[in-house]
Design an enzyme around this catalytic site. Structure first.
Site, PDB file in Angstrom:
ATOM      1  N   GLY B  31       0.915  -1.290  -0.070  1.00 48.48           N
ATOM      2  CA  GLY B  31      -0.157  -0.189  -0.298  1.00 48.48           C
ATOM      3  C   GLY B  31       1.331   1.265  -0.010  1.00 48.48           C
ATOM      4  O   GLY B  31       2.162   1.222  -0.166  1.00 48.48           O
ATOM      5  N   TYR B  32      -0.076   2.237   0.007  1.00 47.17           N
ATOM      6  CA  TYR B  32       0.332   3.452   0.571  1.00 47.17           C
ATOM      7  C   TYR B  32       1.453   3.787  -1.151  1.00 47.17           C
ATOM      8  O   TYR B  32       2.333   4.248  -1.345  1.00 47.17           O
ATOM      9  CB  TYR B  32       1.871   4.131   0.837  1.00 47.17           C
ATOM     10  CG  TYR B  32       1.580   5.034   2.197  1.00 47.17           C
ATOM     11  CD1 TYR B  32       0.703   5.708   2.576  1.00 47.17           C
ATOM     12  CD2 TYR B  32       2.194   5.995   1.522  1.00 47.17           C
ATOM     13  CE1 TYR B  32       0.363   6.908   2.771  1.00 47.17           C
ATOM     14  CE2 TYR B  32       2.755   7.284   1.634  1.00 47.17           C
ATOM     15  CZ  TYR B  32       1.733   8.577   2.931  1.00 47.17           C
ATOM     16  OH  TYR B  32       1.563   9.407   2.561  1.00 47.17           O
ATOM     17  N   LEU B  33       0.294   3.985  -2.568  1.00 53.47           N
ATOM     18  CA  LEU B  33       1.251   3.486  -3.537  1.00 53.47           C
ATOM     19  C   LEU B  33       1.344   4.518  -4.048  1.00 53.47           C
ATOM     20  O   LEU B  33       0.931   5.916  -3.978  1.00 53.47           O
ATOM     21  CB  LEU B  33      -0.243   3.526  -4.190  1.00 53.47           C
ATOM     22  CG  LEU B  33      -0.557   2.235  -3.930  1.00 53.47           C
ATOM     23  CD1 LEU B  33      -2.323   1.536  -4.951  1.00 53.47           C
ATOM     24  CD2 LEU B  33      -0.119   0.526  -4.302  1.00 53.47           C
ATOM     25  N   GLU B  35       4.067   5.854  -7.725  1.00 52.47           N
ATOM     26  CA  GLU B  35       4.305   5.954  -9.407  1.00 52.47           C
ATOM     27  C   GLU B  35       4.344   3.946  -9.584  1.00 52.47           C
ATOM     28  O   GLU B  35       4.171   3.886 -10.724  1.00 52.47           O
ATOM     29  CB  GLU B  35       4.560   6.330 -10.197  1.00 52.47           C
ATOM     30  CG  GLU B  35       4.428   7.572 -11.424  1.00 52.47           C
ATOM     31  CD  GLU B  35       2.771   7.128 -12.091  1.00 52.47           C
ATOM     32  OE1 GLU B  35       2.735   6.216 -12.925  1.00 52.47           O
ATOM     33  OE2 GLU B  35       2.566   7.930 -11.510  1.00 52.47           O
ATOM     34  N   HIS B  37       4.442   0.990  -8.411  1.00 53.70           N
ATOM     35  CA  HIS B  37       3.146   0.310  -8.283  1.00 53.70           C
ATOM     36  C   HIS B  37       2.257   0.542  -9.334  1.00 53.70           C
ATOM     37  O   HIS B  37       1.832   0.205  -9.768  1.00 53.70           O
ATOM     38  CB  HIS B  37       2.518   0.590  -6.636  1.00 53.70           C
ATOM     39  CG  HIS B  37       3.202   0.427  -5.096  1.00 53.70           C
ATOM     40  ND1 HIS B  37       3.431   1.626  -4.659  1.00 53.70           N
ATOM     41  CD2 HIS B  37       3.254  -0.359  -4.768  1.00 53.70           C
ATOM     42  CE1 HIS B  37       4.033   1.256  -3.463  1.00 53.70           C
ATOM     43  NE2 HIS B  37       4.038  -0.322  -3.818  1.00 53.70           N
ATOM     44  N   GLY B 147       8.344  -5.002  -8.944  1.00 49.79           N
ATOM     45  CA  GLY B 147       8.865  -4.100  -9.177  1.00 49.79           C
ATOM     46  C   GLY B 147      10.537  -4.049  -9.111  1.00 49.79           C
ATOM     47  O   GLY B 147      10.826  -4.795  -8.026  1.00 49.79           O
ATOM     48  N   ASP B 150      12.949  -4.233  -5.986  1.00 53.54           N
ATOM     49  CA  ASP B 150      13.227  -4.853  -4.843  1.00 53.54           C
ATOM     50  C   ASP B 150      13.447  -5.867  -5.877  1.00 53.54           C
ATOM     51  O   ASP B 150      12.803  -6.946  -5.742  1.00 53.54           O
ATOM     52  CB  ASP B 150      12.247  -5.114  -4.313  1.00 53.54           C
ATOM     53  CG  ASP B 150      11.390  -4.311  -3.106  1.00 53.54           C
ATOM     54  OD1 ASP B 150      12.285  -3.900  -2.631  1.00 53.54           O
ATOM     55  OD2 ASP B 150      10.414  -3.658  -3.779  1.00 53.54           O
ATOM     56  N   VAL B 176      10.580   2.364 -11.372  1.00 53.80           N
ATOM     57  CA  VAL B 176      10.035   3.924 -11.598  1.00 53.80           C
ATOM     58  C   VAL B 176      10.643   5.038 -11.098  1.00 53.80           C
ATOM     59  O   VAL B 176      11.502   4.607  -9.208  1.00 53.80           O
ATOM     60  CB  VAL B 176       8.796   4.511 -11.907  1.00 53.80           C
ATOM     61  CG1 VAL B 176       8.475   5.315 -11.976  1.00 53.80           C
ATOM     62  CG2 VAL B 176       8.047   3.122 -12.095  1.00 53.80           C
ATOM     63  N   SER B 185       9.334   5.462  -3.791  1.00 51.74           N
ATOM     64  CA  SER B 185       9.508   4.320  -2.149  1.00 51.74           C
ATOM     65  C   SER B 185       8.359   4.211  -1.314  1.00 51.74           C
ATOM     66  O   SER B 185       8.926   6.118  -1.128  1.00 51.74           O
ATOM     67  CB  SER B 185      10.535   3.717  -1.742  1.00 51.74           C
ATOM     68  OG  SER B 185      10.758   3.046  -0.613  1.00 51.74           O
TER      69      SER B 185
END
Lengths: 281, 281
Positions: B31-33, B35, B37, B147, B150, B176, B185
């Site tokens: 969460g806490y999306l 760009e 994500h 992504g 990681d 991104v 992040s």
């Protein structure tokens, strides 16, 4: 009946089955099939459209000094037996197919695996949960069938399936016994004539425990003492463990009540045999 | 867009989708999306019939002194963002839903998890592989998107999927970055203005390494020394690790050749940030 040797072949076959909308019943085995295995297949045959079994002696569930190399194998006979009860496909991969060079992923079910056979066979259940997860992913069964003889194995697998949200049902099928009570096991073939007779002590000690509990005994220590006395009276027998634990979480209990597992592992000569009763007290 | 809160709701939804013969693309997130994500979701949107994301801050991948409690959360905003890129369903379970009392099953990928972030964060990848396996079993995706930021996580998950014969494809989507190069992040929100500026040192050191290698440098130690010198010149930065390893097996290498991962973790103030480049030498 189809014989599937590679994971790719197996997956292609399952895909066909699934696309046709057929339900899949799965019986994982290490082969050298006996009536206990066949019973699992017969139940699967009644309940599912397609029945698949695996025959794979899983190296990673054997300890370094255990019987991986000498574990009995006879694929031809196994395939005939499987076909005789209406199995649709046998998946029989090689160890190199299942664990290619560099293989590195393992599953652990904590707690449950630290008792009974888990104590005597460190790493055993890690090997079991890992191979069963792989087999489940390959075969994608709706229902998987396991024998109650490996009671702890069933509890561990049920816990893993629940914890990891796997999409299948695990069913347990009652232990099949020889006429005199000895639980069917591929390892019974290791026994000579005297040992075969001595091996009866496992079943007799379970009966003893059940009789005591039915007669009102509720102290675990007294039941275990009686079982151990009976086994120690048999010269060819050597106790690995005798224990009574709660089901399904295998907690230590002193007062016997609720659902309980009476389980034991006993060496008869060099052969380690296990057996158990599940009781509602 | 559907918001699924329980595993049962999610499984019922997936069953509908599967029965309709639709392919499933899955983006697991905490969460806490940002760009980064959203980019994963856009790729999934292009490639799959149904796009599902999960939003779950996974407690078991955080160490005891890490930022589980203060990790940023905003489900309302996240759902709006997911809807804006055409996501069909958000699975957002509670920690108690995912890890009920008595939870006991964990996965381990050996080898790969003992390097880089695995060294700094013991148990981290065990938490990641366990939650990802659960999410895969719940969502049953055809393709899962991760992504490249990681990088080690992606390699570990790909290894797990291959080893366990899971029925899905793992795709990696490029990192991104902000306009100045800082990798997106959720943890960037921890940075104050000075730290935000200092955080650029991660990207700059990766660029430095790439430039040296492009200019012909093949000695790992010299590249790392240059990266470390650059980071040490930044007063707000403290190195956790800087390393260059082979892809996909994360072997130590001294001579840089083949596919390599240049990876680093650096504390900027109290915030631990990671970044990496993958290069073909």
């Amino acid at each position: 009946m189809r014989l599937l040797k590679t994971i790719e072949e197996a997956k292609a076959y399952i895909k066909e089955v699934k696309t046709a909308g057929r339900s899949v019943g799965f019986v994982p085995t290490m082969g050298y099939l006996h009536e206990g295995h066949l019973q699992l297949m017969k139940v699967a045959r009644r309940e599912c459209d397609t029945v698949i079994i695996s025959i794979f002696v899983n190296p990673i569930q054997f300890g370094v000094n255990e019987d991986y190399d000498k574990y009995p194998r006879d694929l031809t006979r196994d395939c005939e037996l499987a076909a005789s009860v209406g199995v649709d496909a046998v998946f029989a991969p090689t160890a190199a197919e299942m664990y290619p060079s560099g293989y590195a992923t393992f599953l652990e079910v904590e707690g449950l695996t630290e008792k009974l056979c888990g104590l005597s066979r460190p790493g055993h259940f890690r090997g079991v949960t890992t191979v069963v997860t792989k087999l489940f992913n390959i075969v994608q069964p709706d229902i998987a069938y396991f024998g109650q003889k490996d009671a702890q194995q069933v509890l561990v697998i049920k816990k893993m399936v629940a914890d990891l949200n796997m999409n299948l049902t695990v069913k347990t099928v009652e232990t099949v016994r020889e006429a005199d009570g000895l639980a069917m096991s591929s390892r019974n073939t290791y026994l000579n004539k005297e040992e075969r007779q001595a091996a009866l002590v496992l079943y007799k000690s379970l009966q003893k425990a059940r009789d005591m509990i039915r007669a009102g005994e509720r102290q675990k220590s007294r039941v275990i003492a009686a079982m151990e006395a009976l086994i120690k009276a048999e010269p060819l027998a050597r106790i690995d463990y005798v224990d009574i634990l709660s089901i399904p979480d295998l907690r230590d209990i002193e007062e016997l009540k609720g659902e309980i597992l009476i389980a034991l592992a006993v060496y008869i000569g060099n052969t380690r045999l296990i057996d158990n009763f599940m009781l509602e007290v």
